[in-house]
Motif scaffolding. Sequence first.
Motif, PDB file in Angstrom:
ATOM      1  N   LEU A 136       0.808  -1.212   0.000  1.00 27.42           N
ATOM      2  CA  LEU A 136       0.000   0.000   0.000  1.00 27.42           C
ATOM      3  C   LEU A 136       0.845   1.267   0.000  1.00 27.42           C
ATOM      4  CD1 LEU A 136      -2.877  -0.968   2.413  1.00 27.42           C
ATOM      5  CD2 LEU A 136      -2.910  -0.825  -0.054  1.00 27.42           C
ATOM      6  N   GLU A 141       5.114   8.400  -7.449  1.00 27.35           N
ATOM      7  CA  GLU A 141       5.725   9.651  -7.909  1.00 27.35           C
ATOM      8  C   GLU A 141       7.230   9.625  -7.717  1.00 27.35           C
ATOM      9  OE1 GLU A 141       4.212   9.279  -5.127  1.00 27.35           O
ATOM     10  OE2 GLU A 141       4.732  10.757  -3.598  1.00 27.35           O
ATOM     11  N   PHE A 358      -1.960   0.642 -13.141  1.00 26.66           N
ATOM     12  CA  PHE A 358      -1.702   0.740 -11.698  1.00 26.66           C
ATOM     13  C   PHE A 358      -1.312  -0.584 -11.027  1.00 26.66           C
ATOM     14  CE2 PHE A 358      -3.667   4.802 -12.525  1.00 26.66           C
ATOM     15  CZ  PHE A 358      -2.806   5.633 -11.847  1.00 26.66           C
TER      16      PHE A 358
ATOM     17  N   LEU B 135      -2.556  12.184  -9.802  1.00 26.88           N
ATOM     18  CA  LEU B 135      -2.978  10.777  -9.784  1.00 26.88           C
ATOM     19  C   LEU B 135      -1.870   9.855  -9.299  1.00 26.88           C
ATOM     20  CD1 LEU B 135      -5.017   9.389 -12.760  1.00 26.88           C
ATOM     21  CD2 LEU B 135      -5.525   9.407 -10.354  1.00 26.88           C
ATOM     22  N   LEU B 136      -0.653  10.331  -9.350  1.00 17.48           N
ATOM     23  CA  LEU B 136       0.470   9.477  -8.955  1.00 17.48           C
ATOM     24  C   LEU B 136       0.762   9.558  -7.465  1.00 17.48           C
ATOM     25  CD1 LEU B 136       2.931   9.943 -11.920  1.00 17.48           C
ATOM     26  CD2 LEU B 136       1.446   8.022 -11.412  1.00 17.48           C
ATOM     27  N   LYS B 137      -0.055  10.290  -6.757  1.00 18.26           N
ATOM     28  CA  LYS B 137       0.182  10.411  -5.316  1.00 18.26           C
ATOM     29  C   LYS B 137      -1.016   9.922  -4.508  1.00 18.26           C
ATOM     30  CE  LYS B 137       3.126  14.293  -6.362  1.00 18.26           C
ATOM     31  NZ  LYS B 137       2.990  15.648  -6.916  1.00 18.26           N
ATOM     32  N   GLN B 139      -1.264   7.528  -2.201  1.00 20.91           N
ATOM     33  CA  GLN B 139      -0.967   7.251  -0.784  1.00 20.91           C
ATOM     34  C   GLN B 139      -2.081   6.456  -0.096  1.00 20.91           C
ATOM     35  OE1 GLN B 139       0.171  11.476   0.151  1.00 20.91           O
ATOM     36  NE2 GLN B 139       1.989  10.409   0.879  1.00 20.91           N
ATOM     37  N   TYR B 140      -2.267   5.276  -0.630  1.00 19.17           N
ATOM     38  CA  TYR B 140      -3.343   4.414  -0.128  1.00 19.17           C
ATOM     39  C   TYR B 140      -3.282   4.205   1.373  1.00 19.17           C
ATOM     40  CZ  TYR B 140      -3.102   3.011  -5.003  1.00 19.17           C
ATOM     41  OH  TYR B 140      -3.061   3.006  -6.358  1.00 19.17           O
ATOM     42  N   GLU B 141      -2.046   4.126   1.893  1.00 14.26           N
ATOM     43  CA  GLU B 141      -1.922   3.745   3.303  1.00 14.26           C
ATOM     44  C   GLU B 141      -2.579   4.775   4.204  1.00 14.26           C
ATOM     45  OE1 GLU B 141       0.391   5.097   1.585  1.00 14.26           O
ATOM     46  OE2 GLU B 141       1.965   6.066   2.778  1.00 14.26           O
ATOM     47  N   ALA B 146      -4.650  -2.406   5.142  1.00 17.06           N
ATOM     48  CA  ALA B 146      -4.559  -3.520   4.196  1.00 17.06           C
ATOM     49  C   ALA B 146      -5.718  -4.500   4.365  1.00 17.06           C
ATOM     50  CB  ALA B 146      -3.235  -4.242   4.374  1.00 17.06           C
ATOM     51  N   PHE B 358      -6.548  -1.739  -7.426  1.00 16.98           N
ATOM     52  CA  PHE B 358      -5.708  -0.541  -7.443  1.00 16.98           C
ATOM     53  C   PHE B 358      -6.236   0.612  -8.299  1.00 16.98           C
ATOM     54  CE2 PHE B 358      -2.877  -3.620  -5.540  1.00 16.98           C
ATOM     55  CZ  PHE B 358      -2.396  -2.889  -4.474  1.00 16.98           C
ATOM     56  N   PRO B 359      -6.571   0.374  -9.568  1.00 14.33           N
ATOM     57  CA  PRO B 359      -7.107   1.516 -10.320  1.00 14.33           C
ATOM     58  C   PRO B 359      -8.415   2.025  -9.726  1.00 14.33           C
ATOM     59  CG  PRO B 359      -7.323  -0.530 -11.568  1.00 14.33           C
ATOM     60  CD  PRO B 359      -6.459  -0.833 -10.399  1.00 14.33           C
ATOM     61  N   VAL B 362      -7.461   4.338  -6.910  1.00 11.40           N
ATOM     62  CA  VAL B 362      -6.949   5.582  -7.484  1.00 11.40           C
ATOM     63  C   VAL B 362      -8.110   6.449  -7.962  1.00 11.40           C
ATOM     64  CG1 VAL B 362      -5.619   6.561  -9.390  1.00 11.40           C
ATOM     65  CG2 VAL B 362      -4.740   4.559  -8.185  1.00 11.40           C
TER      66      VAL B 362
END
Lengths: 478, 478
Positions: A136, A141, A358, B135-137, B139-141, B146, B358-359, B362
């Motif tokens: 996760l 980036e 992704f 979009l590249l940031k 930061q799912y955590e 999890a 994942f997508p 996002v």
Amino acid sequence: MWEIDKKSKQPIYRQISDQLREKIMKGEYTPGSVLPTERKLAEQIGVNRSTVVHAYDELTSIGLIERKRGSGTKVSTQKWGISPAGSTNWKAYVDSGSFLPPHPLIQKIHELSHNKSLWNLAGGELGPDLFPDSLLKPQYEKILGAEELFEDEDPQGYRPLRETISHHMKEVYHVDTTADSIMITSGAQQAIYLMTQCLLSPGDAIAIEAPSYYYSLPLFQSAGLRIFALPIDEEGINPEDVKVLYQKHRIKLVFLNPIFQNPTSVSLSEDRKKELVDLCASLSIPIVEDNPFSLLSYDEESGSLMKSKDQTGNVLYLGSLSKTVGSNIRIGWLIAPKTVIQRLMDARNQMDFGLSIFPQLVADHFMSSGKYQEHVDRLVAELKDRRDRAIEILERDFKDYVTFQTPHGGLYIWLRLKTPIQDSKLLHQAANHGVIIMPGSVLGSSEGYIRLTFARLAKDELEAALEALRQTFHSLIK
Amino acid sequence: MWEIDKKSKQPIYRQISDQLREKIMKGEYTPGSVLPTERKLAEQIGVNRSTVVHAYDELTSIGLIERKRGSGTKVSTQKWGISPAGSTNWKAYVDSGSFLPPHPLIQKIHELSHNKSLWNLAGGELGPDLFPDSLLKPQYEKILGAEELFEDEDPQGYRPLRETISHHMKEVYHVDTTADSIMITSGAQQAIYLMTQCLLSPGDAIAIEAPSYYYSLPLFQSAGLRIFALPIDEEGINPEDVKVLYQKHRIKLVFLNPIFQNPTSVSLSEDRKKELVDLCASLSIPIVEDNPFSLLSYDEESGSLMKSKDQTGNVLYLGSLSKTVGSNIRIGWLIAPKTVIQRLMDARNQMDFGLSIFPQLVADHFMSSGKYQEHVDRLVAELKDRRDRAIEILERDFKDYVTFQTPHGGLYIWLRLKTPIQDSKLLHQAANHGVIIMPGSVLGSSEGYIRLTFARLAKDELEAALEALRQTFHSLIK
């Protein structure tokens, strides 16, 4: 009155269906009213009965009329002519597709799985507590800029990931391959689907292990394939059986899960692997080697891949992160000759234009950074513990009910019941005792088997779940 | 010698093919050697010619023999009996699938696209420079743990994303829907594929706009559908044409891209939208409303959705992030009745077990945080600039060559050539001048049209690309 012009370019059945439609629209036949029998209408108009059947079929297919055994043909009550703002007869639409519904017991298990108060020994996956937290924190980036990332869509899959997998195959399995021979798929499942669509035609024969998790997938049946079983003994399937099936049925493809097979956890012996690769090369039929489990080895080396013995490109290899990371990530890979990959890519392009970038980025970062290997090491230690605990309990409390072999890897223990119980009854009764089980018949065995997943529950949960199973047996077997 | 037992349970053709196979294996017929003609062998054995044809067909299908016009039937040189470690005849395998290859001009354009020194006016997508960095940031955590994330795989799509989309549909389009009526797909393309597989059968008739980007997709043809064209005027398609096609061909589904249509950029007028929704409800045929472009509006409001006028659930709505974010993310959504979604989910489950999480994470984070709207605002401003520049150049330099309407939204300008040029010649010559173009015929128009994408190139690049196009015309049209 019917006006049929037998000299018209329009087929007679179409003239009949058009006029009948008009009669229904005008209210000549009202919703729910019974139409003449096919025979009677054929006589009345002076055409063959089959022509009327054809016309009725057409109107049935658009949902305007309904035909029921015993009660004849009626004007639909849900259709145009009834309500001016009608709705599509969706049932007629969804019944026309080619996908078969899943096995009823699978549907039942799926329903039960929503009930979180039941212990789940049935699911084929890892428990969610085993998912690696580090996945996760990919922080894309820091890896890449946006432009670089979105410059090229690659229908074969994100190239850096394909290169990472190529290294992985070399290091772990001594398989020489290149990024060009690898296609990234939405789990191994998508590769299997694409193969059934692109390499096989309806009516073609294939061979699969019996029992096998493939039996729980309606996908081969949906593709109209004829499926032949390869029985498993303690060394896996017998190559001789493949030969016989080829001679008898001209099987065109052999689907195998040779290491820690789902559901038996049996591995194909090294001798038989060699024999099978040679045999299939000599018969010029491809083997699909589906290998989700080999990293999950608890007692010894998991053995070699058939792909590593393949000199001719005859073995199509399927890898996956579904059983070592989690199936929610949906990353699988196929190693195959370029012709095959090209064809599968073309087909997937029509289906969905390929995979999202992704999960591919996540997987690449995870596998190439060494975090995947760290995770697998921890996972194997934990799963070995769970297996040991499950075996301990089974040996202690289940002597009267089941026999089994201790699995050396994978996620499952394959139980043979000493006293067979009808599967739906067993499933029902187990749920009453608080546990969900997977009857073997769903996986193509005869009744009297259960696949027990020891990977979904923590050790203390396993204990409770197995106690519930013991009580289930106790209540059913006197 | 042939030993045919006409009383055997085994069909005669099978007896012939078996014995022929044996003869080849024993070396009686060597690789490359010519087999008797069908007629001759039929006489020799004393069977019908069609029986021999059947036997030869079977051996051809497994690649053991080869049949060529003019040179008769030969033993394959690539097969068993020749080399003991043979390789599968992959060509025979890949030729057996049901997916058609893409249009040759599309293949050509695709090849040209790899050449980064050419200006690309052909691609249907945004340029990579328009992709949102944010979009590249993800930061799912920070969003989720999890376990929470991997607890439940949802075959309909990640539920929070479906809720976010439901809000989006309400706020932006005044469409009332719920998460339960939404299915997340791998781009709108996957939804279209699933509909062709689940709601339609080979031989069914459908209607699509002409020209339309659907013509560039072999997916309808691969599914064996009959395709009927709905011509477009300045108000879009004419509902009357839908009625006629229904009466003539019993079309079962209408696929439309009603707002800033690809490739004409024409929008269906409000009156016609209403008329069409009512008509299709009364005929009980569904409309697929494919709407990737409506947020890309440069001069005025983009108009209402047919879905917002739909009282009966007859309109199947397709949304997508492909044209506003990038197709690499692969997020689309379908709004449909529960019956339809259930069926499509079942089918996708067989294909690939559903989408990666994942997508979806996002997309949910992007859309629910307000970053999507910020991005679209910036994007619209930039695309408006690019359109204005392109129009300015076309009006200044292309008066002799083309006519066109200024698009009020979307990504394309639809050019009509004053002097038609053969499409493959035009494509070839344009590439020689340094620019890739999309000939209209690929999209179902007659020759003499070009779809010009103004969204892939920055303003100064557009200038260079259009100058190259002008030179192409100059060289071809005297």
